[in-house]
Design a protein around this motif. Sequence first.
Motif, PDB file in Angstrom:
ATOM      1  N   ALA A 168       0.954   4.128  -2.829  1.00 24.27           N
ATOM      2  CA  ALA A 168       0.742   5.512  -2.385  1.00 24.27           C
ATOM      3  C   ALA A 168       1.818   6.429  -2.947  1.00 24.27           C
ATOM      4  N   ILE A 199      -3.159   9.519  -0.575  1.00 24.01           N
ATOM      5  CA  ILE A 199      -3.494   9.638   0.847  1.00 24.01           C
ATOM      6  C   ILE A 199      -4.300   8.424   1.298  1.00 24.01           C
ATOM      7  N   ASP A 200      -5.285   8.043   0.512  1.00 23.32           N
ATOM      8  CA  ASP A 200      -6.118   6.883   0.861  1.00 23.32           C
ATOM      9  C   ASP A 200      -5.277   5.616   0.995  1.00 23.32           C
ATOM     10  N   ALA A 201      -4.366   5.402   0.057  1.00 25.14           N
ATOM     11  CA  ALA A 201      -3.516   4.209   0.098  1.00 25.14           C
ATOM     12  C   ALA A 201      -2.563   4.268   1.288  1.00 25.14           C
ATOM     13  N   SER A 202      -2.033   5.441   1.566  1.00 23.46           N
ATOM     14  CA  SER A 202      -1.120   5.586   2.702  1.00 23.46           C
ATOM     15  C   SER A 202      -1.850   5.370   4.026  1.00 23.46           C
ATOM     16  N   GLU A 203      -3.081   5.839   4.114  1.00 21.34           N
ATOM     17  CA  GLU A 203      -3.888   5.573   5.313  1.00 21.34           C
ATOM     18  C   GLU A 203      -4.114   4.074   5.485  1.00 21.34           C
ATOM     19  N   ARG A 204      -4.321   3.394   4.381  1.00 17.14           N
ATOM     20  CA  ARG A 204      -4.508   1.935   4.437  1.00 17.14           C
ATOM     21  C   ARG A 204      -3.226   1.265   4.928  1.00 17.14           C
ATOM     22  N   GLN A 240      -5.115  12.504  -3.632  1.00 22.21           N
ATOM     23  CA  GLN A 240      -6.118  11.918  -2.743  1.00 22.21           C
ATOM     24  C   GLN A 240      -6.046  10.394  -2.735  1.00 22.21           C
ATOM     25  N   ILE A 241      -5.817   9.802  -3.887  1.00 21.98           N
ATOM     26  CA  ILE A 241      -5.671   8.339  -3.936  1.00 21.98           C
ATOM     27  C   ILE A 241      -4.424   7.937  -3.157  1.00 21.98           C
ATOM     28  N   ARG A 261       0.383  14.191   2.746  1.00 22.49           N
ATOM     29  CA  ARG A 261      -0.596  15.226   3.059  1.00 22.49           C
ATOM     30  C   ARG A 261      -0.014  16.625   2.925  1.00 22.49           C
ATOM     31  N   TRP A 283       0.831  -1.205   0.000  1.00 19.05           N
ATOM     32  CA  TRP A 283       0.000   0.000   0.000  1.00 19.05           C
ATOM     33  C   TRP A 283       0.866   1.256   0.000  1.00 19.05           C
TER      34      TRP A 283
END
Length: 90
Positions: free
Chosen positions: A48, A61-66, A58-59, A87, A44
Amino acid sequence: MSESIVSNRAAWWIFENKVESEYAAAITYVEDAIALQPEIPAFWDTVAQLFKVTGQRQIAIDASERALGLAPEHQREEYQGYLDAIREGK
């Protein structure tokens, strides 16, 4: 070595070596790795970083949060740093 690890390593090599013409292929490689082993935070993180350098913030960020959510406790600070950098646009 598993197919997913090989795919992720290839994608990471492309990212690290800034082979911009291969970023789309690298994203495909690591997405294939994630499809096989979605529980691996490093996969992930790789995707990211690739989304970040291709302007898909944004994608990324989403992958990094995962990645952060999947990371073991002893790696959470490291993954948090990666997420913060995305971010902050670094």
